[in-house]
Design an enzyme around this catalytic site. Structure first.
Site, short mmCIF file in Angstrom:
data_model
loop_
_atom_site.label_atom_id
_atom_site.label_comp_id
_atom_site.label_asym_id
_atom_site.label_seq_id
_atom_site.Cartn_x
_atom_site.Cartn_y
_atom_site.Cartn_z
N ASP A 7 -0.15 -6.79 5.71
CA ASP A 7 -0.97 -7.15 6.87
C ASP A 7 -0.09 -7.10 8.10
O ASP A 7 1.12 -7.38 8.02
CB ASP A 7 -1.54 -8.56 6.69
CG ASP A 7 -2.46 -8.97 7.83
OD1 ASP A 7 -3.39 -8.20 8.16
OD2 ASP A 7 -2.23 -10.04 8.41
N GLU A 9 0.07 -8.19 12.38
CA GLU A 9 -0.48 -8.79 13.58
C GLU A 9 0.07 -7.95 14.73
O GLU A 9 1.20 -7.47 14.67
CB GLU A 9 -0.08 -10.26 13.72
CG GLU A 9 -0.59 -11.17 12.61
CD GLU A 9 -2.10 -11.19 12.43
OE1 GLU A 9 -2.85 -10.88 13.38
OE2 GLU A 9 -2.54 -11.51 11.32
N HIS A 156 -4.99 -15.67 10.01
CA HIS A 156 -4.61 -14.76 11.10
C HIS A 156 -3.10 -14.72 11.33
O HIS A 156 -2.65 -14.33 12.41
CB HIS A 156 -5.35 -15.06 12.40
CG HIS A 156 -6.81 -14.81 12.28
ND1 HIS A 156 -7.36 -13.58 12.03
CD2 HIS A 156 -7.87 -15.67 12.35
CE1 HIS A 156 -8.67 -13.68 11.98
NE2 HIS A 156 -9.00 -14.94 12.16
#
Length: 180
Positions: A7, A9, A156
């Site tokens: 993942d 960000e 997140h």
């Protein structure tokens, strides 16, 4: 099955204008999430022009990563080779692989590297196959549907998102009848 669930960000939504500010990954081997095989780091971002893009306020509201948090982080030129070594010859998994893969392709190209995993799997697409009558397939809904939850304060951020995505991938593959 040996895959790396990852993942990112970012400072925003455009692989060309924005930069990666956090990379997280976990290995799944034989249908088991291997917590000990983890990659996680903040990144000092750069864009295609080699400039440091600001973290857009909307992105900051989502992930909570601030300029101060990435000021002393390693640069992407240092992090990318380490991450590519971690991935090795494994297939990769992401929730919305188009987004994360697009950033990886742009970033590796910019640094003279190649993003060429053995295969790319998307938990959004797997969710659509596993739950064809459902309309929503975002990570929060998928986690709830599969009985998974985020540890407090980890949604997140790559560590929390990748952990839930890894467990979701395993459960989706089981549901779809794919052996680990």
């Amino acid at each position: 099955m040996n895959v790396v669930v990852f993942d990112l960000e970012t400072t925003g939504l455009s692989p060309e204008r924005d930069g990666i500010i956090e990379i997280g990954a976990l290995r799944v081997r034989g249908g088991e999430v291997v917590e000990a095989e983890r990659f996680e780091t903040l990144v000092r971002p750069t864009n295609v022009a080699g400039e440091r893009p600001p973290i857009h306020w909307r992105a900051q509201q989502v992930h909570g990563i601030t300029e101060a948090m990435v000021d002393r982080a390693p640069e992407l030129a240092q992090v990318l080779p380490e991450f590519l070594d971690f991935v090795g010859d494994s297939a990769v998994v992401a929730h919305n692989i188009g987004f994360d893969g697009g950033f990886m392709r742009a970033a590796t190209k910019r640094h003279g590297l190649v993003w060429a995993p053995a295969a790319e799997y998307c938990t959004v697409q797997l969710s659509r196959r596993a739950f064809p009558r459902e309309r929503a397939h975002n990570l929060d809904v998928l986690a709830q549907r599969l009985g998974l939850s985020f540890e407090p304060g980890t949604r997140h951020r790559t560590g929390g998102d990748v952990k839930v995505t890894a467990h979701a991938f395993v459960r989706l593959m089981e549901r779809l009848g794919v052996a680990g």
